[in-house]
Motif scaffolding. Structure first.
Motif, mmCIF file in Angstrom:
data_model
loop_
_atom_site.group_PDB
_atom_site.id
_atom_site.type_symbol
_atom_site.label_atom_id
_atom_site.label_comp_id
_atom_site.label_asym_id
_atom_site.label_seq_id
_atom_site.Cartn_x
_atom_site.Cartn_y
_atom_site.Cartn_z
ATOM 1 N N HIS A 23 0.838 -1.200 0.000
ATOM 2 C CA HIS A 23 0.000 0.000 0.000
ATOM 3 C C HIS A 23 0.874 1.251 0.000
ATOM 4 O O HIS A 23 1.827 1.351 0.777
ATOM 5 C CB HIS A 23 -0.894 0.021 1.251
ATOM 6 C CG HIS A 23 -1.875 -1.095 1.263
ATOM 7 N ND1 HIS A 23 -1.699 -2.235 2.021
ATOM 8 C CD2 HIS A 23 -3.033 -1.256 0.596
ATOM 9 C CE1 HIS A 23 -2.722 -3.042 1.829
ATOM 10 N NE2 HIS A 23 -3.541 -2.479 0.965
ATOM 11 N N ASP A 24 0.517 2.217 -0.867
ATOM 12 C CA ASP A 24 1.232 3.492 -0.862
ATOM 13 C C ASP A 24 0.647 4.385 0.237
ATOM 14 O O ASP A 24 -0.245 3.961 0.980
ATOM 15 C CB ASP A 24 1.207 4.159 -2.242
ATOM 16 C CG ASP A 24 -0.169 4.607 -2.697
ATOM 17 O OD1 ASP A 24 -1.127 4.588 -1.888
ATOM 18 O OD2 ASP A 24 -0.297 4.994 -3.874
ATOM 19 N N ASN A 25 1.129 5.609 0.337
ATOM 20 C CA ASN A 25 0.680 6.488 1.432
ATOM 21 C C ASN A 25 -0.756 6.973 1.275
ATOM 22 O O ASN A 25 -1.303 7.572 2.186
ATOM 23 C CB ASN A 25 1.644 7.660 1.647
ATOM 24 C CG ASN A 25 1.857 8.477 0.402
ATOM 25 O OD1 ASN A 25 1.211 8.265 -0.624
ATOM 26 N ND2 ASN A 25 2.790 9.402 0.472
ATOM 27 N N GLY A 27 -3.020 4.605 0.516
ATOM 28 C CA GLY A 27 -3.734 3.359 0.761
ATOM 29 C C GLY A 27 -3.990 2.520 -0.474
ATOM 30 O O GLY A 27 -4.652 1.487 -0.400
ATOM 31 N N ARG A 28 -3.460 2.945 -1.623
ATOM 32 C CA ARG A 28 -3.631 2.178 -2.862
ATOM 33 C C ARG A 28 -2.618 1.042 -2.913
ATOM 34 O O ARG A 28 -1.480 1.201 -2.476
ATOM 35 C CB ARG A 28 -3.435 3.073 -4.080
ATOM 36 C CG ARG A 28 -4.444 4.195 -4.178
ATOM 37 C CD ARG A 28 -4.086 5.110 -5.300
ATOM 38 N NE ARG A 28 -2.749 5.693 -5.019
ATOM 39 C CZ ARG A 28 -2.287 6.806 -5.534
ATOM 40 N NH1 ARG A 28 -3.006 7.480 -6.396
ATOM 41 N NH2 ARG A 28 -1.099 7.260 -5.215
ATOM 42 N N LEU A 29 -3.020 -0.078 -3.459
ATOM 43 C CA LEU A 29 -2.126 -1.215 -3.625
ATOM 44 C C LEU A 29 -1.348 -1.031 -4.922
ATOM 45 O O LEU A 29 -1.935 -0.951 -6.008
ATOM 46 C CB LEU A 29 -2.944 -2.506 -3.662
ATOM 47 C CG LEU A 29 -2.185 -3.816 -3.540
ATOM 48 C CD1 LEU A 29 -1.370 -3.863 -2.252
ATOM 49 C CD2 LEU A 29 -3.160 -4.971 -3.587
ATOM 50 N N VAL A 61 -3.989 -4.461 -8.259
ATOM 51 C CA VAL A 61 -3.185 -3.264 -7.999
ATOM 52 C C VAL A 61 -3.672 -2.097 -8.845
ATOM 53 O O VAL A 61 -4.305 -2.279 -9.882
ATOM 54 C CB VAL A 61 -1.684 -3.518 -8.278
ATOM 55 C CG1 VAL A 61 -1.125 -4.555 -7.324
ATOM 56 C CG2 VAL A 61 -1.450 -3.943 -9.704
ATOM 57 N N ALA A 109 -3.351 -5.609 5.327
ATOM 58 C CA ALA A 109 -3.631 -4.187 5.563
ATOM 59 C C ALA A 109 -2.427 -3.448 6.141
ATOM 60 O O ALA A 109 -2.304 -2.234 5.991
ATOM 61 C CB ALA A 109 -4.825 -4.039 6.497
ATOM 62 N N SER A 112 3.007 -1.736 3.784
ATOM 63 C CA SER A 112 3.152 -0.459 3.083
ATOM 64 C C SER A 112 4.434 -0.432 2.265
ATOM 65 O O SER A 112 5.373 -1.177 2.526
ATOM 66 C CB SER A 112 3.116 0.708 4.084
ATOM 67 O OG SER A 112 4.184 0.576 4.992
#
Length: 117
Positions: A23-25, A27-29, A61, A109, A112
């Motif tokens: 997950h990026d900052n 919240g996307r995968l 993704v 979850a 990151s």
């Protein structure tokens, strides 16, 4: 976390490398790249059974995926968390990644994107 696999050169039904994401900052995968080393035959067979059970028709993704990956990738639901050692993270992914094993103590979850080196 594992989001897909690419077939090996000798066995198209067995993975040659795993596609990993985090997950990026926002919240996307996002896809981090492929990991093709660190597996023994027993691990490959066991993981392949799990991958087949988690198959999904589309990439889980977001963002751009290289055409070389989309052309041959087999996508899976992002439920497996793995431990991947790597030399550094660059703008294009992980450099010299190596599989260390599944992590049962972490949930998807929690995973990151690592900081750039």
């Amino acid at each position: 976390m594992v989001v897909g696999w690419l077939a090996g050169h000798t066995h198209s039904e067995m993975f040659g490398s795993l596609l990993v994401a985090a997950h990026d900052n926002q919240g996307r995968l996002v896809l981090l790249g492929a990991v093709g080393t660190g597996f023994n035959d027993t691990t490959r067979r066991s993981l392949q059974r799990e991958l087949l059970a988690l198959a999904v028709p589309a990439p889980p993704v977001t963002g751009e995926i290289p055409a070389s990956i989309t052309a041959t990738a087999h996508w899976v639901a992002p439920h497996l968390v793995g431990d991947v050692a790597y030399r550094e993270r660059t703008a294009t992914g992980l450099r010299h990644p190596s599989w260390r094993g599944l992590r049962f103590d972490r949930s998807p979850a929690e995973i990151s994107v690592p900081e750039h080196n």
